[in-house]
Structures are given as structure tokens and as C-alpha cells.
Design a protein around this motif. Structure first.
Motif, PDB file in Angstrom:
ATOM      1  N   MET A  52       6.379  -1.208  -0.814  1.00  0.00           N
ATOM      2  CA  MET A  52       5.410  -0.595  -1.717  1.00  0.00           C
ATOM      3  C   MET A  52       6.084  -0.173  -3.022  1.00  0.00           C
ATOM      4  O   MET A  52       7.228   0.280  -3.040  1.00  0.00           O
ATOM      5  N   SER A  53       5.356  -0.291  -4.115  1.00  0.00           N
ATOM      6  CA  SER A  53       5.853   0.151  -5.417  1.00  0.00           C
ATOM      7  C   SER A  53       5.743   1.662  -5.522  1.00  0.00           C
ATOM      8  O   SER A  53       5.040   2.315  -4.731  1.00  0.00           O
ATOM      9  N   ALA A  74       2.152   2.648  -5.935  1.00  0.00           N
ATOM     10  CA  ALA A  74       1.382   2.560  -4.691  1.00  0.00           C
ATOM     11  C   ALA A  74       1.709   3.715  -3.758  1.00  0.00           C
ATOM     12  O   ALA A  74       0.824   4.267  -3.090  1.00  0.00           O
ATOM     13  N   ALA A 109      -0.038   6.747  -4.920  1.00  0.00           N
ATOM     14  CA  ALA A 109      -1.488   6.684  -4.708  1.00  0.00           C
ATOM     15  C   ALA A 109      -1.896   6.961  -3.273  1.00  0.00           C
ATOM     16  O   ALA A 109      -3.054   7.310  -3.024  1.00  0.00           O
ATOM     17  N   LEU A 110      -0.971   6.801  -2.302  1.00  0.00           N
ATOM     18  CA  LEU A 110      -1.354   6.914  -0.898  1.00  0.00           C
ATOM     19  C   LEU A 110      -0.623   7.998  -0.109  1.00  0.00           C
ATOM     20  O   LEU A 110      -1.158   8.491   0.892  1.00  0.00           O
ATOM     21  N   ALA A 135      -1.236   0.677   5.189  1.00  0.00           N
ATOM     22  CA  ALA A 135      -2.363   1.612   5.247  1.00  0.00           C
ATOM     23  C   ALA A 135      -2.506   2.219   6.635  1.00  0.00           C
ATOM     24  O   ALA A 135      -2.726   3.432   6.786  1.00  0.00           O
TER      25      ALA A 135
END
Length: 398
Positions: A244-245, A248, A251-252, A309
Motif C-alpha cells: 500500500m502507498s 492509501a 486513507a484506511l 481491506a
């Protein structure tokens, strides 16, 4: 005597102090992929930087908790926030792993007394019938700080650089300090100064002689490394093993900490409802902690999840369980010892957890470098049930 309205106001400020405490410490973990790359740091070197923070934080949990019981939350917490805000600002001037480690060390010195002070204030200032929700509110600030850290850190890094992100958190500490001083306007100094019954009533030796206190210490030694792992290593895990960047991740990664926040406050409310219906305090706390312990195997499933996720969702289950657990654990301390010994006992348990955190962080880096993160997730899935059985053997609290 403090009015109920003023007590709630002060508890809200305790909430924000805990939020700042965890926001400040989380900035490094969120920005670790960028900072470690800029300074050419391996996971092993990064683990030593984390160790520097956990070392000072651990020592100051015990010493700072005692200071809080002597000075009182009013003066003690103000000094603590002022010191750690200066240490956070120092991060903006680091030049490599060594100076970063020094800045982290002093951040731990300032933050160590913070949580014991917040728990002490919640226990002393709030009606015992609302103790669970007050402690839940104070401790839930940690979750809010952890929720805000990823998006705010990523946003700050984009607009003012990673050094500016640390300077910004220091500025927030200064704002809190002004609000803290204003909140006591109009109150007699004696109203929030330790008096008979609020000052330390027991020495460290006498506290450690009590079997129920030793069990609290042993339990925290078991479960605290899990929270240190989630605080300092999950962004690294998502970047290195899930690809993941930084954007990202920002964001999560807040999702597990929202689950923690909900559980912190909800668990305190439910615990108070149980006691209002006639449950003994210990039975109410231990029942909810058992529920939490049975949820923690979700952490191991996160390492096996097929998608990032789903992994984050399973991490959220672990953090929800931790929120139930830590609120009731801290409230159990308030039920077990006298008010004047609350910060000292919270600090002693935190010291034991910090020692475990230091040892685990020195192991995590090499394990990740040579194997993967999976063994760490496996360990985090089993320690809460072990801690519950340790606590279950204690004598009933008062």
C-alpha cells in the motif's frame, strides 16, 4: 469540591490530552515508510528508535504516576503536556537515526505521566457511579488521536513536509495547555490540589505486596505489546507486505482506531450499567474483559486475509476488543486501590507493559527482516486470554 458540570469539562480536556498524547507518538509510525527511506533505516534500526521511546516512556509511567499522585492532575498534567510538546517540536530538527532516537526518548519522558494523570483525574473528579464512563472518555482520547494521526500526518507531510507535521502537533499541545489553564479559572486552588485521602496512601513496596496489584502488573505485561505493535508497526506492515502507498495507508488505517474509540466509551457505559443493576464491580469488569479476550484471535486472521481491506477489518476487530479490555482494566485499577494510589498503580502497570513493549519491539524488527509479520499477529491473538486468566485468580476488589 468540583461541580458535576466542571468535572465533565475537565474530563473532556483529559480526553483531548490523551488524544494529543497518541497523536504525537503516531506521527512517526504513519510517516515511517518515508522517514526510514530518507535516512536509509532498516526495520532493525527503526526498532531501536521505537525502543528509545518505549524505554523512557516505561520509566516515566512509574515515576510520572507517582508525581501525579503527589502534585495532582492539575499541575502534573500541565507540566507533562508542555514537556512532550517541546519534544515533539524537536523532531522537526533531527538529522538521522540517532537524533531521531534522542527526540523519541524525550517524547517518552513527557508522555509517560500523561495517561496515569488522565485516569487519576477521571477517578477523583467524577462520581463513582459514573466512573466507568469517565475513565472510558479519558482513555478514548487515545483512540481519537490514533484515528486522526494517519490523515493529518499524511496531509501535513504533503503540504508542510514531515518535519512540519511534528511542529504542528507541538502547536496543538500549546493550544491544549492554554485551554487547561483557563478551565480552572474561578476554582479555589484547594479544589484540585491533593488533600488527605487523595495523596499517595501506599508505598510502591506495599502496593507490590498485594497479590491483586501484582496480577494487574503481570496481565499488562502480557497484553501491552499488542498495542505497541499496532501503534508502531502496522503502517510498515501495510507498506511492505500489502504494497500500500502512504496515501492509501492514511486513507484506511484510521478504521481500527475508530473501532477502538467506540469500544472505549461503550465499554465504560455498559460497565456502569451492570454495576447500577447490582453487579459487583469486579464481576462487571471481568465479564466484559472476557468478551474482549474471546474476540482477539481475529488478529491472527488479519495476517492470513486475502485482501488489505479484509486485513484492516480484522485489525479493527482486535482494536474493538482492546477498547473493551483497556477501559475495564483501567477502571478495575480504580476499583482496586485507593484514589491517592490510582496514578501510581496505573503507572506501575504501564511500566510492566512498557518493559514488555521494549523487549517485543527489539524482537519484531529482526523477525520482520528475516521472516514476516505473521508471527507477531499470531502472538497478539493469544495474549489477552492469558492475561484474563491471570486476573481471574486475583482476590475480589473492594
Amino acid at each position: 469540591m468540583i461541580s458535576t458540570r466542571r468535572a465533565w469539562l475537565l474530563c473532556v480536556l483529559l480526553f483531548f490530552s490523551a488524544a494529543l498524547c497518541f497523536l504525537d507518538r503516531q506521527v512517526l509510525s504513519v510517516l515511517a515508510p518515508k522517514i526510514t527511506a530518507e535516512f536509509g533505516m532498516s526495520n532493525t534500526v527503526y526498532s531501536r528508535v521505537v525502543f528509545a521511546f518505549v524505554l523512557s516512556y516505561t520509566v516515566m509511567l512509574a515515576l510520572g504516576g507517582r508525581v501525579m499522585d503527589v502534585l495532582g492532575t492539575r499541575r502534573g498534567l500541565g507540566l507533562s503536556v508542555a514537556f512532550w510538546s517541546l519534544a515533539s517540536a524537536a523532531h522537526a530538527f533531527v538529522t538521522g537515526p540517532f537524533t531521531l532516537g534522542v527526540a523519541r526518548f524525550f517524547l517518552g519522558v513527557g508522555e509517560g505521566p500523561g495517561i496515569p494523570g488522565a485516569i487519576k483525574g477521571a477517578v477523583e473528579w467524577m462520581d463513582p457511579r459514573r466512573r466507568g464512563i469517565a475513565v472510558g472518555l479519558a482513555t478514548s482520547g487515545a483512540a481519537v488521536g490514533s484515528v486522526l494521526a494517519p490523515p493529518l500526518s499524511v496531509w501535513a507531510e504533503r503540504h508542510i513536509g514531515w518535519r512540519g507535521a511534528f511542529a504542528a502537533t507541538a502547536a496543538l499541545g500549546a493550544v491544549w495547555l492554554v485551554a487547561w489553564l483557563l478551565a480552572f479559572r474561578g476554582l479555589p486552588h484547594a479544589a484540585t490540589t491533593p488533600v488527605a485521602g487523595a495523596r499517595p496512601t501506599s508505598s510502591w513496596r506495599s502496593l507490590l505486596a498485594r497479590s491483586e496489584v501484582r496480577r494487574l502488573l503481570a496481565a499488562r505485561f502480557c497484553f501491552d505489546p499488542v498495542f505497541y505493535f499496532y501503534m508502531f508497526w502496522i503502517p510498515q506492515y501495510l507498506a511492505k507486505e500489502r504494497g500500500m502507498s502512504l496515501a492509501a495507508i492514511g486513507a484506511l488505517i484510521w478504521i481500527p482506531f475508530v473501532a477502538l474509540e467506540v469500544a472505549n466509551i461503550g465499554a465504560g457505559f455498559v460497565s456502569d450499567r451492570f454495576t447500577a443493576r447490582g453487579w459487583p464491580q469486579r464481576r462487571a469488569r471481568m465479564t466484559l474483559m472476557l468478551v474482549a479476550a474471546l474476540m482477539t484471535p481475529a488478529s491472527f486472521l488479519a495476517a492470513l486475509a486475502g485482501t488489505p481491506a479484509l486485513a484492516i477489518g480484522l485489525m479493527a476487530v482486535l482494536m474493538f476488543a482492546h477498547g473493551i479490555w483497556i477501559t475495564n482494566f483501567m477502571t478495575l485499577i480504580g476499583d482496586t486501590v485507593e484514589p491517592g494510589d490510582v496514578a501510581t498503580t496505573v503507572g506501575l502497570t504501564g511500566m510492566c507493559g512498557g518493559i514488555a513493549g521494549m523487549l517485543s519491539n527489539l524482537v519484531i524488527g529482526p523477525v520482520v527482516d528475516h521472516y514476516s509479520f505473521t508471527p507477531n499477529f499470531l502472538a497478539s491473538a493469544v495474549v489477552y486470554p492469558v492475561a484474563w486468566f491471570i486476573l481471574r485468580g486475583g482476590r475480589p476488589s473492594r
